[in-house]
Write a protein that holds these residues in place. Structure first.
Motif, short mmCIF file in Angstrom:
data_model
loop_
_atom_site.label_atom_id
_atom_site.label_comp_id
_atom_site.label_asym_id
_atom_site.label_seq_id
_atom_site.Cartn_x
_atom_site.Cartn_y
_atom_site.Cartn_z
N UNK A 16 30.94 39.48 30.03
CA UNK A 16 32.40 39.62 30.06
C UNK A 16 32.77 40.93 29.39
N UNK A 17 33.62 41.70 30.05
CA UNK A 17 34.09 42.96 29.51
C UNK A 17 35.48 43.24 30.06
N UNK A 18 36.06 44.34 29.65
CA UNK A 18 37.33 44.78 30.21
C UNK A 18 37.23 46.27 30.49
N UNK A 46 28.39 40.88 35.99
CA UNK A 46 29.48 41.46 35.20
C UNK A 46 30.82 40.89 35.62
N UNK A 47 31.67 40.62 34.65
CA UNK A 47 32.99 40.08 34.92
C UNK A 47 34.02 40.89 34.14
N UNK A 55 38.37 34.07 34.09
CA UNK A 55 37.55 34.62 33.01
C UNK A 55 38.42 34.95 31.80
N UNK A 56 39.61 35.46 32.06
CA UNK A 56 40.54 35.79 30.98
C UNK A 56 40.93 34.54 30.19
N UNK A 62 37.94 30.24 24.40
CA UNK A 62 36.64 29.90 23.82
C UNK A 62 35.96 31.01 23.03
N UNK A 63 36.53 32.18 22.99
CA UNK A 63 35.86 33.29 22.30
C UNK A 63 36.04 33.23 20.79
N UNK A 64 36.91 32.40 20.29
CA UNK A 64 37.12 32.20 18.85
C UNK A 64 37.29 33.51 18.08
#
Length: 91
Positions: A16-18, A46-47, A55-56, A62-64
């Motif tokens: 996961x990235x941006x 890759x997302x 995904x967002x 859940x990324x806390x």
């Protein structure tokens, strides 16, 4: 919540990235994780969380508080760049 079920049942490894965040840190860290995964022949997908709404939502819920980029498998955030356990948790 139902849209997040897709991530829970998928055994693939996701990075996961941006790509539109505008932060050079994210691009550099994403490249570093890609290099580690490829060097160890670990298949991944890759997302971009900026263009993938599901995904967002997973990232937000859940990324806390973790920052992008990170590794996701079966709906769990397994590792974050710089933690030292990204590769170990993937094996």
């Amino acid at each position: 919540m139902a849209e997040l079920k897709v991530w829970d049942t998928d055994p693939a490894i996701y990075l996961f990235t941006s790509l539109t965040a505008g932060s050079s840190h994210i691009i550099t860290a994403t490249s570093r994780i890609e290099t580690i995964l490829r060097a160890n022949k670990i298949p991944f997908k890759g997302v971009d969380t900026a263009t993938n709404e599901s995904a967002k939502k997973l990232f937000q819920r859940r990324a806390s508080g973790k920052k992008l980029p990170f590794i996701v498998k079966e709906g769990y955030v397994l590792g974050v760049c710089g933690t030292g356990f990204v590769y170990e948790r993937m094996r």
